[in-house]
Design a protein around this motif. Structure first.
Motif, PDB file in Angstrom:
ATOM      1  N   GLY A  28       0.775  -1.231   0.000  1.00  0.00           N
ATOM      2  CA  GLY A  28       0.000   0.000   0.000  1.00  0.00           C
ATOM      3  C   GLY A  28       0.804   1.278   0.000  1.00  0.00           C
ATOM      4  N   GLU A  29       2.132   1.207   0.204  1.00  0.00           N
ATOM      5  CA  GLU A  29       2.921   2.413   0.441  1.00  0.00           C
ATOM      6  C   GLU A  29       4.239   2.370  -0.331  1.00  0.00           C
ATOM      7  OE1 GLU A  29       1.342   2.472   5.086  1.00  0.00           O
ATOM      8  OE2 GLU A  29       3.465   2.134   4.649  1.00  0.00           O
ATOM      9  N   THR A  33       4.125   0.348  -4.396  1.00  0.00           N
ATOM     10  CA  THR A  33       2.666   0.379  -4.268  1.00  0.00           C
ATOM     11  C   THR A  33       2.011  -0.427  -5.393  1.00  0.00           C
ATOM     12  OG1 THR A  33       2.661   2.527  -3.164  1.00  0.00           O
ATOM     13  CG2 THR A  33       0.638   1.887  -4.296  1.00  0.00           C
ATOM     14  N   SER A 236       3.749   9.520  -0.910  1.00  0.00           N
ATOM     15  CA  SER A 236       3.312   8.123  -0.808  1.00  0.00           C
ATOM     16  C   SER A 236       1.836   8.042  -0.461  1.00  0.00           C
ATOM     17  CB  SER A 236       4.118   7.384   0.268  1.00  0.00           C
ATOM     18  OG  SER A 236       3.581   6.079   0.458  1.00  0.00           O
ATOM     19  N   ARG A 238      -1.544   5.509   0.621  1.00  0.00           N
ATOM     20  CA  ARG A 238      -1.821   4.358   1.474  1.00  0.00           C
ATOM     21  C   ARG A 238      -2.958   3.595   0.793  1.00  0.00           C
ATOM     22  NH1 ARG A 238      -1.828   4.761   7.770  1.00  0.00           N
ATOM     23  NH2 ARG A 238      -0.647   2.837   7.482  1.00  0.00           N
TER      24      ARG A 238
END
Length: 246
Positions: A28-29, A33, A236, A238
């Motif tokens: 997620g980051e 990603t 970034s 999430r």
């Protein structure tokens, strides 16, 4: 996404405290990603970050860590990760807590040796990787604690210049990034000062807004994104919050 069952407790010299093993989910980051990943979240940490979303791994004031992070044999951890697809064109992300606390144990050596495919490690940047860890880990996501994330620990505990220098060298080789959390503009400036003071490679810095829900993340993101870009850092997301997955 699946979770692995917890086996019976084995001999301690071959075990690591495990809070959860789950996946496959999109990372997620940071720069990976969207990549399919299996996560191995180890217990215990040497820092105490108030907004941490993994308090089950370290917060003894609220949790019995023996229950939330029971010991599991390294071979069982590997088997569980492989059953979830580790090594099958998927990353294995070892997270925590602080996973590098365990890297001088026999169980860590067994884990890194037996896990197939690409291994990533998420660290708070206070412990340098050993030779074996450098050899087997393809990518380090290093998150020094600043702002609200660092509010509970003194700077000398959470910012270790020699360790940051080690990770900066790995970052220059394309094997590490620095991922900070910022909830407001002053926290972005604190990050920028730390990057400057420790000579961290600017192009290997990601800044992620503080938030434990899609709504709070978006609010913080709108507040900081412009300044993050002005400093030449990467922003970034999430993704897991936006998708509602782990």
């Amino acid at each position: 996404m699946s979770r692995s069952p917890v086996p019976s407790t084995p001999a301690r010299e071959d075990t690591l405290p495990v809070q959860e093993i789950f996946g496959p989910v999109p990372q997620g980051e940071g720069p990976y990603t969207g990549r399919a990943a299996v996560f191995v979240r180890l217990g215990r940490c040497n820092l105490h970050c108030p907004p941490c979303d993994s308090k089950l791994t370290w917060d003894t004031s609220r949790y019995d860590l023996g229950a939330t992070c029971p010991p599991r044999a390294a071979e069982d951890i590997v088997a569980a990760a492989v059953a979830l697809g580790a090594g099958d064109h998927r990353l294995t992300v070892i997270s925590g807590g602080e996973p590098l606390l365990w890297q001088r144990t026999r169980a860590w050596e067994m884990l890194l040796t037996a896990l197939p495919g690409k291994i990533h490690v998420e660290s708070n940047g206070t412990i340098s990787p050993t030779g074996l860890t450098r050899q087997r880990v393809a990518h380090f996501s290093v998150s020094p604690k600043t702002g609200a994330m660092g509010a509970a620990d003194p700077a000398k505990r959470r910012i270790v210049p020699s360790v940051l220098a080690d990770f900066a060298r790995l970052a220059e080789q394309g094997r590490a990034i620095f991922k900070f959390v910022a909830g407001d503009l002053p926290e972005v400036e604190e990050i920028a000062e730390l990057v400057r003071a420790h000579g961290l490679p600017q192009g290997r810095v990601w800044v992620m807004p503080l938030g434990d829900s899609a709504e709070s993340w978006e609010t913080a993101g709108r507040a900081v994104v412009e300044r993050v870009m002005e400093h030449g850092f990467h922003f970034s997301g999430r993704l897991h919050l936006a998708l509602g997955v782990r």
